[in-house]
Scaffold this active site. Structure first.
Site, mmCIF file in Angstrom:
data_model
loop_
_atom_site.group_PDB
_atom_site.id
_atom_site.type_symbol
_atom_site.label_atom_id
_atom_site.label_comp_id
_atom_site.label_asym_id
_atom_site.label_seq_id
_atom_site.Cartn_x
_atom_site.Cartn_y
_atom_site.Cartn_z
ATOM 1 N N GLY A 214 0.751 -1.239 0.000
ATOM 2 C CA GLY A 214 0.000 0.000 0.000
ATOM 3 C C GLY A 214 0.782 1.291 0.000
ATOM 4 O O GLY A 214 1.998 1.309 -0.123
ATOM 5 N N SER A 215 0.059 2.415 0.179
ATOM 6 C CA SER A 215 0.634 3.748 0.094
ATOM 7 C C SER A 215 -0.291 4.753 0.769
ATOM 8 O O SER A 215 -1.452 4.457 1.045
ATOM 9 C CB SER A 215 0.826 4.165 -1.374
ATOM 10 O OG SER A 215 1.554 3.200 -2.096
ATOM 11 N N ASN A 216 0.242 5.952 1.006
ATOM 12 C CA ASN A 216 -0.557 7.088 1.478
ATOM 13 C C ASN A 216 -0.446 8.240 0.496
ATOM 14 O O ASN A 216 0.582 8.414 -0.162
ATOM 15 C CB ASN A 216 -0.060 7.605 2.828
ATOM 16 C CG ASN A 216 -0.113 6.571 3.925
ATOM 17 O OD1 ASN A 216 -1.083 5.845 4.050
ATOM 18 N ND2 ASN A 216 0.939 6.515 4.734
#
Length: 777
Positions: A214-216
Site C-alpha cells: 500500500g501507500s498514502n
C-alpha cells in the site's frame, strides 16, 4: 564541483579520473563530422545524492540519457528484470523457488500478439524515447564491460543488450502484476485431470506479494493551506529491493516537457512526480483488475467447455524453457498451458481443475496499451483539471488511484484505473457458488456464460472496462486523501457512493492507517488557531511516526494491566508481564528511532485486534473516522485476551533476544556494508501512517526492511507561484553495496531529514556535482 566531459583531451582525462567509478567514461567524438552524424545528444547533471537531471533537445536523446542514468544506479536490478520477463530465470539461476513457473508463465502469456498490441498506441514522443532508452542502456553496457559492472552482476552472462521486444515485455509485466501476474505458478501448473483421478495434484501455494502493502497520499487545496496554493504528500509503500524500487530523475526538453520525480526501475519515465504547475502521486486502489471465470467442462473432454448452446475448445500453448541443471549444463523443458477465450486456465487448491469444471482468469490490463500515453499527458499537464482529463481520455493507469494538487489551489482524487465493466447486478446474477475466496485475495468468480461477459461501453478506451463516467473522482478546495481503502472516504465531508463493488466497498470500516491519516489532517484543519497546512507541517505529519492504534486504545490496555494478574500462561509457560506493562506505560506511542516499547505493541496489537467483541464502541457508518474505539474492558474474556496478547508478545521478543525497552532504531534497522541504520515507522496492522514492513528475525530484530515508506515527496508553491519541492528516497538511489549512493539518503531518513529538490536550471547549476555529455547513434 561540475565536471564536464568534452572533446578536449585534457578535460576527458580529468573527467575519467573523477567519475569512472560512478558513471564510466567514453571517448568523445574525434571530429565534428562524426558528432554531426550521432543520433542522440544529451546532457546529464547529477546533483547531491546522485539525482540525475537529464536535458535533451529531442525525445530519443532524453530516453538515451534516462537509461544511462538508471543503469548507473541499477543496472544489475534492471538486467535481472529483463531476464524475468524474457522467461530466462531457469536458464541462469536454476528452476527453484518458482523460477521455472515464472518462465513458463511469461512465455505463455506475453505472446507475439500481446507485444504487437502493446506497441499499437504509443505516442510518437514516447516511441522515440523508448528507442533512445534501448540505445542508452546498451551504450551503458558498452561503456562498462564485465569487470566494470557492480559486484552483484559483474561478468554475468545474463547482463546483455536489449531490444524493443524486451521493453514491450517489461511494460506488459508491470501492468499485469495485480491480475494474471498474481498467479504465475497456478497458470504454469494447470493441467487437465487424467483418466484415473478426479483432481490433479495441487501446485505450490500462492506467494505473498509484498507489493500489495500500500501507500498514502494527501492533496490540499487553497482552503486548507497557509498561502492558498496546492500542497501534496506522496508516500508510496513499495519494496526496498528488486525491480519495484523507485529511481529518482528529472527530465527536460526545453519548451516540451520538464518533469521530476520517480519511476519504477522497470518503467522508462516518471510515474510519480511534479512539474512547474502540478504534482501527483499514486496509491494502489481496491479496484479489481480481473475476474475469474468458472468453466463448465464437457464430461467427455476436459479440454472443452460449455459456452451458451455450444462448446469451445481450450487452446494449448506449448513453450520451451531452458533450465540449468545441478552440474551447470542446460537442458530444454517443454510445458503446456491452456487458454480459454476469457484467458489462461489456472489451478491451485482453491481452484481445482476437475472433470466438471476449471477456472480461467481474464485480466483487463493485458489489453491496456495506454500507459505511456497516460504518463506523457501527466508530465505535460498544467493543472489538476488537465490531469483529470488525461485520466478520462487515456484510461492508462493500470491499478492505482491518482491524487494531485496544483499551484492554483485545487486538489484531485480519482480512481480512474483499468477495471472490468462488471456491475453489482452482474455479480449477483453470475457469481459462482463454488468459490468464495482465492487465497488471500478478494475475488469475483463469474460463470463462463455469454450473459456473464464483461460489458462493452463505447465511451471506454478499451473493450470490457468501466468507462470514466462509472468511476469515482473528486475535486476539492480543502483536501482529498487515500491510504489504500476504497474511494468512499476520500473526503469524509463528501463520501463517494453508488459505484460498482468491483471498484471497492462503500460504507464499511476503514483501516487504522486510513483513519490515522484522516485524524491527523483534521486535527489541524479543525483547530481554532494555526488551522492550515504548509510544507513543513505536512512533512511533520508523516515524520511524527505516530502509532494510531496505541493512541486509540493503549490507555485501555494499561487499565487492563492494572486490573489483571501479571502472570499469564502461554504455551505451557508462565510469563511475567509486569515489565511489559511498565514499558508500554512509558512508551511515547510513536515509532521514532528513539522510541522505547514499540516492539511490544508491534507484536501484541495484532493479537488483541483479533479478539471477538473487542470494541466497546463498534463501527458506525455515521462516524466512520471515529469508530470503532475503546476496548471493552468490562468484558472478562476481552481482558483475558488482552493479557494473553501481552504475554505472547513478551515471550516472542524474549525468545528472540529482543529487549522489551530497546530503542526502536536498534530493533528495526537496515544494514549496509556492516553499518546498521535505525529505520523509523512501523507496521500497517498497528495503524502506522508512516508504514515500514519487516519480519522479526531472532537475535537480530525487524530486519531487513521488506517494504514501506519508499519515495516521499512534499510539493507546494510559494506565494509567487514558484515550485517548492522536497523529497527523499528512503532506501537511496542504488541497492548496490559498492555504489556511493547506496545508503546516503537512508541516513537522512533515519534522522528525519528531507532533500530540497533542485528543479530550475539555476538550482541545478548551483548543486551539480558532476556532469557528462553523451552522444551516440
Amino acid at each position: 564541483m561540475t565536471i564536464g566531459i568534452r572533446p578536449a583531451a585534457l578535460k576527458y582525462l580529468l573527467a575519467c579520473a573523477v567519475t569512472a567509478a560512478l558513471v564510466g567514461c567514453h571517448k568523445p567524438a574525434s571530429n565534428e563530422a562524426t558528432a554531426s552524424n550521432e543520433r542522440y545528444n544529451v546532457n546529464i547533471r547529477w546533483t547531491a545524492h546522485g539525482v540525475p537531471h537529464i536535458k535533451a533537445e529531442d525525445w530519443g536523446s532524453l530516453g538515451y540519457g534516462l537509461a544511462y542514468a538508471v543503469a548507473t544506479d541499477a543496472v544489475c536490478t534492471l538486467a535481472r528484470e529483463f531476464v524475468n520477463v524474457r522467461g530466462e530465470q531457469s536458464k541462469f539461476f536454476g528452476p527453484e523457488e518458482g523460477r521455472l513457473e515464472a518462465d513458463i508463465f511469461h512465455k505463455s502469456v506475453i505472446t507475439d500478439e500481446a507485444l504487437a498490441h502493446a506497441d499499437a498506441r504509443i505516442p510518437s514522443e514516447m516511441a522515440a524515447l523508448q528507442q533512445g532508452y534501448i540505445a542508452g542502456y546498451n551504450r551503458y553496457l558498452t561503456d562498462h564491460g564485465g569487470e566494470q559492472l557492480p559486484a552483484s552482476c559483474r561478468n554475468q552472462p545474463w547482463v546483455r543488450p536489449i531490444d524493443a521486444s524486451d521493453m514491450a515485455r517489461m511494460g506488459i509485466g508491470v501492468g499485469i502484476r495485480y491480475g494474471v501476474g498474481r498467479s504465475p505458478a497456478a497458470i504454469a501448473n494447470a493441467a487437465p485431470p487424467d483418466k484415473n483421478q478426479q483432481v490433479t495434484l495441487a501446485p505450490p501455494a500462492l506467494p505473498l506479494d509484498v507489493t500489495m502493502m500500500g501507500s498514502n497520499a494527501i492533496a490540499f487545496g487553497k482552503g486548507a493551506t497557509t498561502n492558498g496554493k496546492g500542497l501534496m504528500l506522496g508516500n508510496p509503500h513499495y519494496p526496498w529491493s528488486g525491480g519495484s524500487r523507485f529511481h529518482m530523475a528529472h527530465l527536460t526538453i526545453p519548451d516540451q516537457v520538464d518533469v521530476m520525480g520517480v519511476g519504477l526501475i522497470t518503467t522508462p519515465f516518471i510515474g510519480i512526480g511534479f512539474n512547474q504547475d502540478v504534482a501527483w502521486t499514486h496509491t494502489v486502489s481496491t479496484g479489481l483488475r480481473f475476474t475469474l471465470y468458472e468453466l463448465k467442462l464437457d464430461p467427455k473432454d476436459p479440454l472443452s467447455y460449455r459456452y451458451g448452446d455450444g462448446t469451445r475448445k481450450l487452446t494449448p500453448r506449448t513453450v520451451s524453457v531452458e533450465v540449468r541443471q545441478p552440474d551447470g549444463s542446460i537442458e530444454t523443458a517443454e510445458r503446456t498451458t491452456y487458454h480459454s477465450h476469457f484467458g489462461p486456465v489456472l489451478e491451485d487448491p482453491d481452484l481445482p481443475w476437475t472433470r466438471e469444471r476449471a477456472y480461467a482468469i481474464r485480466d483487463s490490463n493485458l489489453d491496456n496499451n495506454r500507459s505511456s500515453e497516460q504518463y506523457l499527458k501527466f508530465a505535460k499537464a498544467r493543472n489538476v483539471d488537465e490531469l483529470l482529463e488525461a485520466l478520462q481520455t487515456s484510461q492508462g493507469t493500470a491499478w492505482v488511484n491518482t491524487i494531485a494538487a496544483d499551484r492554483h489551489g485545487k486538489a484531485l482524487y480519482a480512481d480512474l484505473s483499468v477495471v472490468p465493466n462488471v456491475d453489482e447486478a452482474m455479480i449477483k446474477a453470475c457469481s459462482s457458488a463454488n468459490v468464495q475466496r482465492w487465497g488471500p485475495w478478494r475475488v469475483v468468480v463469474l460463470r463462463g456464460e455469454p450473459d456473464c461477459e464483461w460489458r462493452n461501453d463505447e465511451r471506454a478506451q478499451q473493450k470490457g472496462i468501466l468507462t470514466p463516467e462509472l468511476q469515482p473522482h473528486l475535486l476539492r478546495d480543502d483536501y482529498v486523501t487515500n491510504s489504500n481503502d476504497s474511494y468512499w472516504l476520500s473526503n469524509p465531508q463528501q463520501p463517494l457512493e453508488g459505484y460498482s463493488p468491483i471498484i471497492g466497498p462503500e460504507r464499511t470500516e476503514r483501516s487504522l492507517r486510513t483513519r490515522a491519516g484522516l485524524v491527523m489532517v483534521n486535527e489541524v484543519l479543525q483547530a481554532k488557531q494555526s488551522n492550515r497546512f504548509d510544507a513543513q507541517r505536512l512533512q511533520d505529519l508523516l515524520f511524527s511516526h505516530r502509532n494510531f492504534s496505541a493512541e486509540l486504545v493503549l490507555d485501555d490496555v494499561l487499565t487492563v494491566c492494572r486490573r489483571e494478574s501479571k502472570t499469564v500462561s502461554v504455551e505451557a509457560s508462565n510469563v511475567d508481564v509486569r515489565k511489559t506493562c511498565e514499558v508500554l506505560a512509558g512508551w511515547d506511542r510513536r515509532q521514532n528511532v528513539t522510541s522505547r516499547g514499540a516492539q511490544v505493541w508491534t507484536e501484541a496489537w495484532p493479537l488483541m485486534s483479533a479478539t471477538p467483541d473487542l470494541w466497546k464502541v463498534p463501527f458506525d457508518v455515521k462516524d466512520p473516522v471515529g469508530t470503532p474505539r475503546q476496548i471493552n474492558v468490562d468484558d472478562a474474556k476481552v481482558r483475558k485476551a488482552v493479557m494473553k496478547a501481552l504475554a505472547t508478545a513478551t515471550k516472542k521478543l524474549t525468545d528472540a533476544q529482543i529487549p522489551l525497552d530497546a530503542p526502536w532504531g536498534e530493533v528495526q534497522y537496515t544494514e549496509r556494508n556492516g553499518e546498521k541504520i535505525g529505520i523509523p515507522g512501523g507496521a500497517h496492522a498497528t495503524g502506522m501512517f508512516s508504514m515500514i514492513g519487516a519480519q522479526l528475525q531472532p537475535g537480530k530484530g525487524y530486519t531487513p526492511i521488506i517494504t514501506g515508506n519508499s519515495w516521499i515527496q512534499v510539493v507546494t508553491w510559494t506565494d509567487a507561484g514558484e515550485l517548492d519541492a522536497r523529497g527523499l528516497l528512503t532506501y537511496s538511489q542504488s541497492e548496490e553495496a559498492d555504489s556511493p549512493f547506496a545508503v546516503d539518503q537512508t541516513r537522512l531518513y533515519s534522522t528525519g531529514q528531507w532533500l530540497h529538490l533542485p528543479f530550475t536550471q539555476a538550482e541545478i547549476a548551483a548543486d551539480t556535482a558532476r556532469s557528462i555529455d553523451l552522444k551516440g547513434s
